[in-house]
Design a protein around this motif. Structure first.
Motif, PDB file in Angstrom:
ATOM      1  N   ARG A   1       0.921  -1.276  -0.031  1.00  0.00           N
ATOM      2  CA  ARG A   1      -0.078  -0.320  -0.409  1.00  0.00           C
ATOM      3  C   ARG A   1       1.064   1.172  -0.086  1.00  0.00           C
ATOM      4  O   ARG A   1       0.222   2.370  -0.663  1.00  0.00           O
ATOM      5  CB  ARG A   1      -0.945   0.158   1.448  1.00  0.00           C
ATOM      6  CG  ARG A   1      -1.938   0.595   1.012  1.00  0.00           C
ATOM      7  CD  ARG A   1      -2.714   0.682   2.118  1.00  0.00           C
ATOM      8  NE  ARG A   1      -3.701  -0.499   3.016  1.00  0.00           N
ATOM      9  CZ  ARG A   1      -3.204  -0.936   4.063  1.00  0.00           C
ATOM     10  NH1 ARG A   1      -3.254  -0.402   4.526  1.00  0.00           N
ATOM     11  NH2 ARG A   1      -4.384  -2.257   4.325  1.00  0.00           N
TER      12      ARG A   1
ATOM     13  N   TYR B   1       2.592   1.556  -3.367  1.00  0.00           N
ATOM     14  CA  TYR B   1       1.594   1.972  -4.434  1.00  0.00           C
ATOM     15  C   TYR B   1       1.902   3.635  -4.762  1.00  0.00           C
ATOM     16  O   TYR B   1       1.956   4.911  -4.952  1.00  0.00           O
ATOM     17  CB  TYR B   1       0.225   1.855  -4.113  1.00  0.00           C
ATOM     18  CG  TYR B   1      -0.739   2.326  -5.191  1.00  0.00           C
ATOM     19  CD1 TYR B   1      -0.902   1.655  -6.851  1.00  0.00           C
ATOM     20  CD2 TYR B   1      -1.088   3.103  -4.888  1.00  0.00           C
ATOM     21  CE1 TYR B   1      -1.722   2.183  -7.467  1.00  0.00           C
ATOM     22  CE2 TYR B   1      -2.199   3.610  -6.049  1.00  0.00           C
ATOM     23  CZ  TYR B   1      -2.641   3.202  -7.296  1.00  0.00           C
ATOM     24  OH  TYR B   1      -3.293   3.766  -7.942  1.00  0.00           O
ATOM     25  N   ARG B   2       1.143   3.926  -2.743  1.00  0.00           N
ATOM     26  CA  ARG B   2       1.722   5.727  -2.690  1.00  0.00           C
ATOM     27  C   ARG B   2       2.428   6.360  -2.872  1.00  0.00           C
ATOM     28  O   ARG B   2       2.312   7.445  -4.060  1.00  0.00           O
ATOM     29  CB  ARG B   2       0.960   5.974  -1.473  1.00  0.00           C
ATOM     30  CG  ARG B   2       1.201   7.466  -0.617  1.00  0.00           C
ATOM     31  CD  ARG B   2       0.816   7.924   0.535  1.00  0.00           C
ATOM     32  NE  ARG B   2       2.469   7.449   0.860  1.00  0.00           N
ATOM     33  CZ  ARG B   2       2.691   8.440   1.318  1.00  0.00           C
ATOM     34  NH1 ARG B   2       2.437   9.885   0.660  1.00  0.00           N
ATOM     35  NH2 ARG B   2       4.566   8.897   1.788  1.00  0.00           N
TER      36      ARG B   2
ATOM     37  N   ALA C   1      -3.894  -4.333  -4.212  1.00  0.00           N
ATOM     38  CA  ALA C   1      -2.617  -2.561  -3.896  1.00  0.00           C
ATOM     39  C   ALA C   1      -2.502  -2.330  -4.847  1.00  0.00           C
ATOM     40  O   ALA C   1      -2.223  -0.698  -4.486  1.00  0.00           O
ATOM     41  CB  ALA C   1      -1.289  -3.394  -3.352  1.00  0.00           C
ATOM     42  N   GLY C   2      -2.873  -2.636  -6.649  1.00  0.00           N
ATOM     43  CA  GLY C   2      -2.874  -1.398  -7.443  1.00  0.00           C
ATOM     44  C   GLY C   2      -1.720  -1.601  -8.126  1.00  0.00           C
ATOM     45  O   GLY C   2      -1.830  -1.524  -8.714  1.00  0.00           O
ATOM     46  N   PHE C   3      -2.127  -3.448  -8.108  1.00  0.00           N
ATOM     47  CA  PHE C   3       0.153  -2.857  -9.155  1.00  0.00           C
ATOM     48  C   PHE C   3      -0.555  -4.198 -10.091  1.00  0.00           C
ATOM     49  O   PHE C   3      -1.549  -5.227 -10.061  1.00  0.00           O
ATOM     50  CB  PHE C   3       1.538  -3.945  -8.182  1.00  0.00           C
ATOM     51  CG  PHE C   3       1.505  -3.180  -7.265  1.00  0.00           C
ATOM     52  CD1 PHE C   3       2.836  -1.973  -8.044  1.00  0.00           C
ATOM     53  CD2 PHE C   3       1.341  -2.512  -6.230  1.00  0.00           C
ATOM     54  CE1 PHE C   3       3.771  -1.329  -7.348  1.00  0.00           C
ATOM     55  CE2 PHE C   3       2.046  -1.181  -5.248  1.00  0.00           C
ATOM     56  CZ  PHE C   3       3.257  -0.752  -5.630  1.00  0.00           C
TER      57      PHE C   3
ATOM     58  N   LYS D   1       3.030  -0.235 -11.121  1.00  0.00           N
ATOM     59  CA  LYS D   1       1.946  -0.020 -10.321  1.00  0.00           C
ATOM     60  C   LYS D   1       0.723   1.050 -11.850  1.00  0.00           C
ATOM     61  O   LYS D   1       1.493   1.239 -12.715  1.00  0.00           O
ATOM     62  CB  LYS D   1       2.552   1.762  -9.990  1.00  0.00           C
ATOM     63  CG  LYS D   1       1.375   2.244  -9.229  1.00  0.00           C
ATOM     64  CD  LYS D   1       1.319   3.403  -8.150  1.00  0.00           C
ATOM     65  CE  LYS D   1       1.125   4.713  -8.464  1.00  0.00           C
ATOM     66  NZ  LYS D   1       1.164   5.818  -7.262  1.00  0.00           N
ATOM     67  N   ARG D   2      -0.652   0.111 -11.231  1.00  0.00           N
ATOM     68  CA  ARG D   2      -0.952   0.363 -12.938  1.00  0.00           C
ATOM     69  C   ARG D   2      -2.108   2.015 -12.618  1.00  0.00           C
ATOM     70  O   ARG D   2      -1.536   2.248 -12.107  1.00  0.00           O
ATOM     71  CB  ARG D   2      -3.165  -0.404 -12.269  1.00  0.00           C
ATOM     72  CG  ARG D   2      -3.972  -0.623 -12.876  1.00  0.00           C
ATOM     73  CD  ARG D   2      -4.804  -1.828 -12.266  1.00  0.00           C
ATOM     74  NE  ARG D   2      -4.258  -2.923 -11.698  1.00  0.00           N
ATOM     75  CZ  ARG D   2      -4.950  -3.570 -10.792  1.00  0.00           C
ATOM     76  NH1 ARG D   2      -5.869  -2.388  -9.775  1.00  0.00           N
ATOM     77  NH2 ARG D   2      -4.094  -4.798 -10.314  1.00  0.00           N
TER      78      ARG D   2
END
Ligand SMILES: C[S@@+](CC[C@H](N)C(=O)[O-])C[C@H]1O[C@@H](n2cnc3c(N)ncnc32)[C@H](O)[C@@H]1O
Length: 271
Positions: free
Chosen positions: A150, A153-154, A202-204, A267-268
């Motif tokens: 997380r 990702y930030r 987590a957005g990956f 990272k998406r």
């Protein structure tokens, strides 16, 4: 990750300097990689090979910013900075490592390119989306996978590559070992099958998982044992031989119970 846990991890790494692990591994605090091209390599050489493999997987470009999340004393950070011409910020929870990293970077004339932060990689003191790439090089199992991803990702820019070198559970990992790892080593290991879901959540986007267990685990213990033998006189100035034997037992247990993977993800880019 509770603050008590991060303090315990910091304490462990502040103290292991004296056990000589830094000396034996040429300041690369991770496992090594061995195959027919380097069968006789010592721990430091095996670890250097693994660092090179991580650098080869990285897509960071000259002048870009890279974050080393759990950087040890910063040797892998300096290697990638030199190989790719990027700027690296290394973060470690250990004060000893942070200070030693700064000294090593200064000695190498790289203080402007490689910087160190002492702190928690789950709360990095920086703005969102500022890094072009990053890695957890044998550190994510201390932090908790979801929380660490997380925060990664930030801080990463959309499309940035994240690399992870992780020690994973295998079908033969005993419950006793998992308990020992959690209670005594403050580490939490997961099976590789958990990665696709964790990264997605987590957005990956997962690019690849490379299972290199067979090139790491069967070799690490014997190379480490030989390293302690070779540097015995220096190491015994700081610690008793029982302590060295204790550490060797831990490594033997880890090698018997865990596997090793290299993960590449991006990272998406949300539309
Ligand atoms: C096995 S060492 C790997 C060091 C380094 N990546 C290398 O390959 O040489 C684990 C590292 O994770 C760091 N670490 C563990 N938990 C951390 C946290 N919450 N925040 C920052 N660093 C952490 C430790 O301080 C240590 O530097």
């Amino acid at each position: 990750m509770s603050s008590l846990k991060s303090e315990k991890v910091a304490e462990m790494y502040d103290a292991t300097g004296e056990i000589g692990l830094y000396l034996i591994s040429d300041n690369q605090l991770h496992f090594g990689y061995w195959d027919e091209n380097n069968r006789d390599a010592n721990v430091g050489e095996g670890a250097e090979r693994l660092t090179q493999m991580m650098i080869d997987k990285s897509e960071i470009l000259q002048g870009e910013r890279f974050c080393d999340l759990g950087c040890g004393v910063g040797v892998p950070a300096m290697r990638i900075a030199k190989a790719k011409g990027c700027f690296v910020d290394g973060i470690t929870i250990s004060k000893y490592q942070c200070n030693k990293g700064k000294d090593l970077a200064e000695e190498a004339g790289m203080s402007d390119q490689v910087r160190f932060i002492q702190g928690n990689a789950l709360e990095i003191p920086c703005d969102d989306a500022i890094y072009d790439g990053g890695w957890f090089f044998e550190s994510i199992f201390y932090m908790g996978h979801s929380e660490a991803l997380r925060e990664a990702y930030r801080i990463l820019k959309p499309g940035a590559t994240l690399l992870i070198a992780d020690l994973i559970t295998r079908p033969n990992t005993t419950e006793e070992f998992k308990k020992f790892a959690k209670e005594e080593l403050d580490s939490d290991h997961i099976p590789k099958e958990d990665y696709p879901g964790l990264l997605d959540e987590a957005g990956f986007d997962l690019i690849e998982i490379d299972d290199i267990t067979e090139f790491v685990m069967p070799f690490m213990f014997s190379r480490l044992k030989a390293g302690f033998k070779q540097h015995e006189a220096e190491v015994l100035q700081y610690v008793k031989s029982e302590e060295i034997n204790g550490w060797l037992q831990v490594f033997e247990n880890v090698c018997d119970n865990l596997g090793y993977i290299l993960v590449k993800a991006k990272k998406r880019v949300r539309s």
